[in-house]
Scaffold this motif. Structure first.
Motif, mmCIF file in Angstrom:
data_model
loop_
_atom_site.group_PDB
_atom_site.id
_atom_site.type_symbol
_atom_site.label_atom_id
_atom_site.label_comp_id
_atom_site.label_asym_id
_atom_site.label_seq_id
_atom_site.Cartn_x
_atom_site.Cartn_y
_atom_site.Cartn_z
ATOM 1 N N GLU A 1 0.757 -1.108 0.055
ATOM 2 C CA GLU A 1 -0.121 -0.140 -0.063
ATOM 3 C C GLU A 1 0.812 1.162 0.072
ATOM 4 N N GLU B 1 0.878 8.572 2.708
ATOM 5 C CA GLU B 1 -0.131 9.582 3.607
ATOM 6 C C GLU B 1 0.125 9.333 5.077
ATOM 7 N N ARG C 1 -1.128 4.603 0.754
ATOM 8 C CA ARG C 1 -1.237 4.842 2.098
ATOM 9 C C ARG C 1 0.053 4.993 3.004
#
Length: 417
Positions: free
Chosen positions: A129, A135, A132
């Motif tokens: 991911e 982030e 993510r």
């Protein structure tokens, strides 16, 4: 020592208390409190004792009142630390989804928020991911900006975006404000983008910090120097670049190897030979002797004689024996090349030795044996098993076992125990 310190301290306290009590007993003081027609008389010592007792009672009441509210905070802190520990263990064990979940939960408590978010970003990246993970790093940058920047650069480099990683760290590299991990990432990203000059800037601060350890730093330094030297566009640039390097860096085998290959490429074979021979006199290196044997046909007879003089001191070096065999092949000395290559294959089989032995048999017009040698070279490069040659069967020395002679650094044979 601690026991004696406690004893001496208690004695000093007792002495001070005795003198203090004697001093107070002579004049304990007098305090009159008048409030609404009421008079209260006491000594100063009594008033101080009452005030201390009142302060202790008030503190105990405040603690008792705050305890129910602090219980929730303590429980939250305890859970956050436990989730942080569980998340780190899961990350190491490869349970990345579980690790990310625990670490994000641990990040709710301010004291561990930064480390938890950094580890959660790593877990998300390992779980595939990437978006993510970036982030999460945005949130981690609010707590630990420098560590988040280094981790972002690492994730970008792993994702094939080395140029972005180098650009991210370049401002801090320009001011020499990178952390040791940041310098490592900057060097690795610069190497992957072909910017060896920028990677060179990371060596000095990493050496001063000593955080990589001697072995890891030498490995990184060797790769950086090899890339830096290998980027020389012509012979003049190569000579200038090589002369400007510190003496310690010019002695690294990887740097000498890169210089020799580039010098030979630009037609400076004699300079390459001199540098390799000087390095080998200083410290023996199988990597350099292999390069010595690959330098083409220029001055091949001189190089062959020099290499043969090293056999007495290094009779069991497969790289030296392979280099001798390959040089003999170039001058078409088939009968001289074969024993060198046979012994090299007996000590440490390699694809280069099998290929050179195939060239020997091809020169001797034995194509079937040559083809089998070439097949063995290909199989060995793939990690597959090789097959013995028919000619080797029943002979004392074959490609599987040999009696290896041990010698010391002066070339003197060691006696068997």
């Amino acid at each position: 020592m601690k026991l004696w310190r406690w004893i001496v301290g208690l004695i000093l306290v007792a002495v001070l208390a005795a003198f203090g009590w004697h001093w107070v007993a002579q004049d304990p003081g007098y305090v009159l409190v008048h409030w609404r027609g009421t008079n209260v008389q006491m000594t100063l010592v009594t008033l101080v004792a009452i005030l201390l007792l009142a302060w202790a009672v008030i503190a105990a009441l405040v603690t008792l009142i705050r305890w129910p509210f602090g219980a929730l905070t303590r429980r939250h802190r305890r859970l956050s630390r436990r989730r942080l520990a569980d998340g780190l263990v899961s990350l190491v064990e490869g349970r990345h989804a579980e690790a990310e979940r625990d670490l994000n939960r641990a990040a709710r408590y301010p004291s561990v928020r930064g480390p938890a978010l950094l580890a959660a970003a790593e877990a998300a990246e390992r779980h595939g991911e990437s978006t993510r993970a970036l982030e999460t790093l945005d949130a981690a940058a609010q707590e630990t900006p420098r560590a988040a920047r280094v981790l972002r650069a690492r994730l970008l480099r792993r994702g094939g975006k080395a140029a972005e990683a180098a650009a991210l760290l370049a401002p801090e590299a320009g001011t020499a404000a990178l952390t040791p991990a940041g310098w490592v990432e900057y060097a690795e990203a610069s190497l992957e983008t072909g910017d060896a000059r920028s990677a060179m800037r990371a060596l000095e601060p990493l050496q001063k910090s000593g955080e990589l350890g001697a072995r890891a730093y030498t490995e990184l330094e060797s790769r950086v120097l090899a890339a830096y030297v290998g980027a020389a566009a012509d012979g003049a640039t190569l000579a200038t670049l090589w002369s400007q390097l510190p003496k310690a860096q010019r002695r690294l085998p990887a740097a000498v190897d890169a210089y020799a290959r580039q010098a030979a490429k630009h037609g400076q074979t004699m300079a390459a030979m001199d540098e390799i021979e000087t390095a080998l006199r200083r410290e023996w290196s199988s990597q350099l002797i292999a390069t010595y044997g690959e330098m083409g046909s220029e001055d091949i007879e001189q190089r062959l004689r020099r290499a043969e003089s090293w056999v007495d001191a290094h009779p069991n070096d497969a790289a030296l024996l392979t280099a001798l065999g390959r040089m003999c092949v170039r001058v078409r000395l088939w009968g001289k090349a074969r024993p060198y290559l046979e012994r090299a294959l007996a000590i440490a089989p390699s694809a280069d030795a099998w290929e050179a032995l195939g060239d020997v048999y091809l020169g001797e017009e034995q194509p079937e044996l040559a083809q089998r040698c070439y097949r063995n070279a290909l199989a060995l490069s793939r990690g597959e098993l090789t097959e013995a040659l028919p000619e080797y069967r029943g002979r004392r020395i074959d490609t599987r076992v040999t009696a290896v002679e041990e010698r010391d650094q002066h070339g003197v044979p060691r006696l068997s125990p």
